[in-house]
Write a protein that holds these residues in place. Structure first.
Motif, mmCIF file in Angstrom:
data_model
loop_
_atom_site.group_PDB
_atom_site.id
_atom_site.type_symbol
_atom_site.label_atom_id
_atom_site.label_comp_id
_atom_site.label_asym_id
_atom_site.label_seq_id
_atom_site.Cartn_x
_atom_site.Cartn_y
_atom_site.Cartn_z
ATOM 1 N N ALA A 11 -20.876 -85.695 48.310
ATOM 2 C CA ALA A 11 -20.984 -84.241 48.127
ATOM 3 C C ALA A 11 -20.439 -83.491 49.338
ATOM 4 O O ALA A 11 -19.741 -82.481 49.198
ATOM 5 N N ILE A 50 -16.654 -82.987 49.637
ATOM 6 C CA ILE A 50 -16.106 -81.908 48.810
ATOM 7 C C ILE A 50 -16.454 -80.547 49.396
ATOM 8 O O ILE A 50 -15.596 -79.666 49.508
ATOM 9 N N THR A 51 -17.725 -80.361 49.788
ATOM 10 C CA THR A 51 -18.137 -79.059 50.339
ATOM 11 C C THR A 51 -17.394 -78.739 51.628
ATOM 12 O O THR A 51 -17.067 -77.581 51.885
ATOM 13 N N GLU A 102 -28.470 -73.301 50.435
ATOM 14 C CA GLU A 102 -28.937 -74.690 50.542
ATOM 15 C C GLU A 102 -30.239 -74.815 51.340
ATOM 16 O O GLU A 102 -31.106 -75.625 50.997
ATOM 17 N N GLY A 139 -26.244 -80.414 46.623
ATOM 18 C CA GLY A 139 -25.687 -80.264 45.286
ATOM 19 C C GLY A 139 -25.616 -78.810 44.873
ATOM 20 O O GLY A 139 -24.628 -78.374 44.251
ATOM 21 N N ARG A 188 -25.311 -76.274 46.951
ATOM 22 C CA ARG A 188 -24.216 -75.668 47.730
ATOM 23 C C ARG A 188 -22.864 -76.040 47.143
ATOM 24 O O ARG A 188 -21.944 -75.217 47.098
ATOM 25 N N LEU A 189 -22.727 -77.274 46.685
ATOM 26 C CA LEU A 189 -21.473 -77.717 46.070
ATOM 27 C C LEU A 189 -21.163 -76.900 44.819
ATOM 28 O O LEU A 189 -20.034 -76.448 44.614
ATOM 29 N N ALA A 230 -17.960 -74.433 44.413
ATOM 30 C CA ALA A 230 -17.037 -74.706 43.308
ATOM 31 C C ALA A 230 -16.891 -73.474 42.419
ATOM 32 O O ALA A 230 -15.788 -73.148 41.943
#
Length: 455
Positions: free
Chosen positions: A138, A141-142, A165, A200, A202-203, A207
């Motif tokens: 995760a 990606i973030t 988050e 998750g 925050r992701l 996105a």
């Protein structure tokens, strides 16, 4: 009156600084939540987070390199270049995350055993690590999503993601650690799951913001189109990751050397290090913001004012470093109030190194700014060489000789850290002045690869 350059740099820097401070505070909050479980749980979490912090730090360094490339692409105004830089950076970060994930999955027990030989601690730390390792995926990606927004000048978006988050982590971790209603108490594992669920969130937020920002996702290049760019992308950002590795491992070696001092001296240094990290967060953010601005200017080809901008940024950073030094002086006078239970011998050790850590922000600020600016203009490999020579070939061996060979006092042992910064200052300053002159005259810098504009 502040110039527009300094105002713009400040508007970029303050969200980066607050984000960094919040990241530092997250570990403190997790520690407070886990503390009621006892010393073994705290120690197990400390072992696992030490391993994770090293791996996440490498991923963060890779994303910082991607941020510079994205900034140049943003400055060029070419959407295909931005798209390619984003997907290349994301692919590299994901590959690194998968490599680290596999390493923990296969060698997790051996890694924990390197840190502790206590069977109970090893069991708890490995169980915690088995859950927390998914954060690597995760986070990869973030971090690249954050780099994308930072490169566009939208540094507040990653900050908002982290602000989202933080409370999610606290609430879910507390509930899972202690049990809440029908949810059973999971103890230390609850803290791991809370952190995983929070990142998750925050992701998903980042996105969503990426989807709203434009057509980047719809213009994703195919594998054949992007692969030729990945190696060039990796070649540029690899020295930044290597730089993080040598500095991180070097600091660990410093701590191992300091462990040979008396217990009171070692405790004094241990108490000071977190304050030094927190105190320098704004300077690091300021330097990152300057690197973003310079990279955007290189991408656009508008480099005429960069020499003046670098001088302005340097003056502002050095002025800020004086305020940080003043804050560290006030800290040195307040140690007994902050830590009322520490021994008089530890207070004496803290007082002896106070002049050193008060002076440290001034020279470290200049080096941090030079390092980030040089990386933004393609001098990452040269910065890496300077760090390696000054730390690994001079400062660390000198520190080991003083402490182990001559049983030097804590003052001379700790003095090796500001001495290392002084050694770096001259070569970094020379390279920065040379490149700033080239930018001011409009001369091209060979090491910088900017997107080619289409006619």
């Amino acid at each position: 009156m502040l110039s527009n350059n300094i105002k713009n740099n400040f508007s970029l820097a303050w969200p980066l600084a607050i984000n960094a401070v919040l990241m530092q505070s997250m570990l403190m909050i997790d520690t407070l939540l886990v503390a009621p479980l006892g010393e073994h749980a705290l120690a197990a979490m400390g072992i696992a987070t030490t391993i994770m912090a090293f791996m996440l730090g490498i991923q963060h360094a890779l994303s910082n390199g991607t941020q510079l490339i994205l900034s140049r692409a943003q400055g060029s105004g070419q959407q295909p270049a931005i798209c390619i830089a984003f997907w290349a950076g994301l692919g590299i970060n994901l590959a690194a995350a998968l490599l680290f994930w596999c390493t923990i999955s296969v060698f997790g027990q051996q890694l924990v055993a390197l840190v502790s030989d206590n069977p109970d601690l090893q069991l708890q730390a490995h169980a915690y690590l088995a859950t927390i390792k998914y954060i690597l995926i995760a986070a990869s990606i973030t971090q690249v999503l954050s780099a994308f927004f930072n490169a566009r000048g939208n540094t507040r978006i990653p900050l908002k993601g982290f602000v989202l988050e933080l409370p999610v982590n606290v609430i879910i971790s507390y509930g899972l650690i202690n049990g809440l209603g029908v949810i059973p108490a999971l103890g230390l594992q609850g803290a791991a799951w809370g952190s995983l669920v929070a990142i998750g969130f925050r992701l998903l937020f980042l996105a969503h913001m990426l989807y709203q920002s434009g057509n980047l996702g719809r213009n994703a290049p195919g594998a054949r189109r992007i692969m030729p760019h990945v190696m060039r992308h990796l070649q540029e950002i690899a020295p930044i990751a290597a730089n993080f590795i040598i500095l991180s491992v070097g600091m660990t070696i410093y701590q191992l050397i300091y462990a040979q001092l008396s217990i009171y001296d070692y405790v004094a240094i241990t108490l000071v290090f977190p304050w030094i990290r927190i105190g320098t967060q704004f300077i690091t953010a300021w330097a990152q913001a300057a690197a973003i601005t310079i990279s955007q200017a290189l991408g656009s080809g508008d480099t005429g004012q960069l020499g003046y901008f670098i001088r302005e940024c340097t003056r502002a950073a050095l002025l800020a470093s004086l305020f940080i030094a003043l804050a560290f002086y006030l800290l040195s006078q307040s140690m007994q109030l902050i830590y009322p239970a520490i021994e008089p011998a530890t207070l004496t050790a803290l007082a002896s190194i106070a002049p050193l850590y008060i002076f440290l922000p001034i020279v470290r600020t200049y080096n941090t700014l030079c390092g980030h600016i040089l990386r933004s203009i393609g001098e990452s490999l040269q910065v890496l060489r300077i760090h390696f020579v000054t730390q690994w070939l001079i400062s660390i061996p000198a520190c080991a000789i003083l402490v182990i060979g001559f049983e030097a006092s804590i003052f001379w042992a700790f003095a090796m850290i500001p001495a290392e910064e002084l050694l770096k200052a001259l070569p970094l300053s020379r390279r920065l002045r040379r490149n700033a002159s080239s930018l001011a005259t409009g001369a091209a810098i060979p090491s910088v690869q900017t997107p080619t504009r289409r006619p």
